[in-house]
Structure formats: C-alpha cells, structure tokens
Design an enzyme around this catalytic site. Sequence first.
Site, mmCIF file in Angstrom:
data_model
loop_
_atom_site.group_PDB
_atom_site.id
_atom_site.type_symbol
_atom_site.label_atom_id
_atom_site.label_comp_id
_atom_site.label_asym_id
_atom_site.label_seq_id
_atom_site.Cartn_x
_atom_site.Cartn_y
_atom_site.Cartn_z
ATOM 1 N N TYR A 145 53.103 124.573 6.687
ATOM 2 C CA TYR A 145 51.734 125.020 6.414
ATOM 3 C C TYR A 145 51.693 126.170 5.407
ATOM 4 O O TYR A 145 50.708 126.355 4.713
ATOM 5 C CB TYR A 145 51.047 125.487 7.705
ATOM 6 N N LYS A 196 63.211 117.908 14.444
ATOM 7 C CA LYS A 196 63.910 116.744 13.907
ATOM 8 C C LYS A 196 65.266 117.224 13.399
ATOM 9 O O LYS A 196 65.539 117.217 12.195
ATOM 10 C CB LYS A 196 63.090 116.097 12.775
ATOM 11 N N ASP A 231 59.833 112.520 17.019
ATOM 12 C CA ASP A 231 59.336 111.138 17.114
ATOM 13 C C ASP A 231 59.478 110.618 18.541
ATOM 14 O O ASP A 231 58.585 109.970 19.085
ATOM 15 C CB ASP A 231 60.042 110.222 16.099
ATOM 16 N N ASP A 255 50.855 120.366 15.558
ATOM 17 C CA ASP A 255 49.523 119.884 15.185
ATOM 18 C C ASP A 255 49.362 118.434 15.650
ATOM 19 O O ASP A 255 48.370 118.072 16.282
ATOM 20 C CB ASP A 255 49.372 119.989 13.665
ATOM 21 N N ASP A 259 47.324 116.790 19.243
ATOM 22 C CA ASP A 259 46.230 115.814 19.183
ATOM 23 C C ASP A 259 46.527 114.624 20.098
ATOM 24 O O ASP A 259 45.637 114.124 20.792
ATOM 25 C CB ASP A 259 46.021 115.301 17.746
HETATM 26 C C1 IPM Z 1 44.218 122.303 14.193
HETATM 27 C C2 IPM Z 1 43.564 121.751 12.958
HETATM 28 C C3 IPM Z 1 43.926 122.634 11.775
HETATM 29 C C4 IPM Z 1 45.418 122.544 11.570
HETATM 30 C C5 IPM Z 1 43.161 122.331 10.477
HETATM 31 C C6 IPM Z 1 41.659 122.350 10.675
HETATM 32 C C7 IPM Z 1 43.564 123.263 9.374
HETATM 33 O O1 IPM Z 1 43.937 120.430 12.786
HETATM 34 O O2 IPM Z 1 43.954 123.474 14.520
HETATM 35 O O3 IPM Z 1 44.960 121.575 14.848
HETATM 36 O O4 IPM Z 1 45.919 121.611 10.920
HETATM 37 O O5 IPM Z 1 46.120 123.434 12.081
HETATM 38 MG MG MG Z 2 45.084 119.601 14.384
#
Ligand code: IPM
Ligand code: MG
Length: 374
Positions: A145, A196, A231, A255, A259
């Site tokens: 990042y 990884k 993975d 990240d 999710d």
């Molecule tokens: C998160 C989001 C952010 C990230 C974006 C909005 C920059 O996806 O907080 O998970 O990638 O960190």
């Molecule tokens: Mg995210």
Amino acid sequence: MSTYNLLLLPGDGIGPEVMAEVKRVIEWLNARSNVTGHSFSVEDEMVGGASIDANGVPITDETVDKALAADAVLLGAAGGPKWDELPFEQKPERGLLRLRKDLELFANLRPAICYSALADASSLKRELVEGLDILIVRELTGGVYFGEPRGITELENGERRGINTQVYTTSEIRRVVRIAVELAAKRQAKLCSVEKANVMESGVLWRQEAQWVFDNEYASSGVELSHMYADNCAMQLVRAPKQFDVIVTDNLFGDMLSDAAAMLTGSLGMLPSASLGAADESGTRKALYEPVHGSAPDITGMGLANPLAMIGSFAMALRYSFDMGDEADRLDGAIANVLERGIRTADIMQDGMQKASTEDMGKAVIKELDALVA
Ligand code: IPM
Ligand code: MG
C-alpha cells in the site's frame, strides 16, 4: 468526570447515515455520564469526496491535526463513483490512507463474529459459521500500500509499466505480531500468521520475524503459533472457518482475507474495525474506528444502510480507547438482542423478520440499551 474528544468523519455515501445512529448512542452514553464517570464531546469534519467537493482535497491538514489531537476518530466511509475519474493522488480513499499513515495506525483489528440469529444469512451452511468468532489483525501502514518505488512509467518501446513494492522491515512485522499475540492470549490462544513465504522474500521475513517474536517474547504465553500461506488461508476460511482464532497478516492479504471473513458472517454491514497505533508512556494509543463496509453509493440516502457495523465500531472504541469494557459489552449485547428480536435492515432481511430502516435500527439499539440498564 473525564471528557473524551471524538472526531467524527462521516465521509461519503452511507457514511453520514450510519454516523447519525452512532451519535444517538453517544448521546445516550452522555446522559449516563453520572454513572460511567465519562462523557464525550464530538466534532464533525469532512473526509473523502465530501472534503474534495468542499476543500479540493480528500482531507485537509487541519483535519489531520484534529485527528492527531483527538482521543479517538470515528470514520464512516470514503469514496464513490462521482470521484472515480480523479487522478490517483486526489481520490477520496487517499484521505483514509493518509489518516492511517499520519496517525501511524499500524494494527487493524477486524473481528468477524457470526451471530446465531444471522447464521442463515451467511453464504456458507449454518453449521460451518454458527458461533464463528475470528479476529483478523491486519498490518495497516506498510507493505504494498505504501512501498516505494511505485507509479506508472512510459517505457522506450511504447509500453507502460505499473509498479508497486511489497516491503516490510523487522520492526514493522514485530510490532503488529506482538499486538496479535496479546489479543490471542485473551481469546482462544491460537494465532495463525499468514504470508506467501513460498514465493515472496517479504513473506519469508514475515514468517521468521513472527516466529522470533513468539520464541523470544511469548514462549510461555500459552499462545500457540502456526503459519499458513495466504492462498491456503483464503481456502480454509471458506472451507472450515472455525479453525481460526486470531489471524495476523500484512496489509494487502489482510484487506482481502477480511472481506472474505466478513461475508461468512452474513453481511459486510455487520463488521466493525479498530485501527490502533503504538501506546505512548501513558498507555494510550492513537485510534480510528470504522466499519469494514464502504460507502455503498447504490443505496445512499434510501434509509437502507445497516448501522450496526458503525455502532459496533464505537463499541470497539469504548473497549480499546476508553477502557469502558462494561459499556462496550452492553452495546454489543444490545446489538445481539436487536437481532434476536428479528429486527433486520435490508442487507440481512429474512422471511418472517421485521424490516427496519437505518434509523429504526439505531432506535432499536437504544431501546435495548435502555432495557439493559433498567
Ligand atoms: C479497507 C478498504 C480500503 C483498503 C480502501 C477503501 C482504501 O478496502 O479498509 O479494507 O484497501 O484498505
Ligand atoms: Mg478492503
């Protein structure tokens, strides 16, 4: 009586709608300050697209200064299609990334809890997710990042080349692993470090340093450390998620894995998060609390947003920034009770349940809080 200063950054899309429901909870707590001994003062500022429209930048220096001075920051969401065409450095998301970086919020805690009332809303079978309680600790200020070099360049042969750099140092890995071990020690005492190491040098270092912290500082902590490739971790999360207690991983893998873990619980609209910095001499940490979900432009302004992730993020603030564990437990309890009663926003709606707007949901949480202290 102590007064804590909260900086509220509602941001874009559904951000302001879910923040309005947290304000309700803050007011409720302030009305009880004689019992808790704490009250909150709040200030609103802009971030993301809202700030771009008003100030031309995704966050102003003044707002960053206020965030640095606040006892905690609550953020709604940043981003939306209106600002998608802006050059990279001016996008709404840069406001959020700058806050993370300038406040040095290196540890991002993303709990994924599956309430039994919602187990049928998960994309996985009830028995795989019921009772699920995972904590993902994501490194938040390093890795790909922020790594240099980065950018898009023109090559002599007319091609273009996009480059980002995955980079970690010893101290960056060790400090986030320490936080993860300490959190694991208070839970099921199982920590899984994810990278990884089979293809990336930064992954080899991550694995070695995680093991180093463990062997040198926490050998007698009672915590069990394991290592897994990212993975495989993604696969295990959808195969048998309950095998995990705490996962610690880098910025990008965190990240993605968070999710995936979020969806196991039934809805992205349910998940809170805390981003913490290093403790100073007095033991306090810079901190930002935000829902894992985004700005959801498709449902903005329709009263459909689920405010529980934002409210749950405030519960994390009570726990991690203000040492108000009892109030945090009560707020988490109120959320669970509302769900048990069958009250549902659109994202978690099921047959036979009672449909609630964003505002209805916020009010229902307050009603439960009232009942819990009655
Ligand atoms: C998160 C989001 C952010 C990230 C974006 C909005 C920059 O996806 O907080 O998970 O990638 O960190
Ligand atoms: Mg995210």
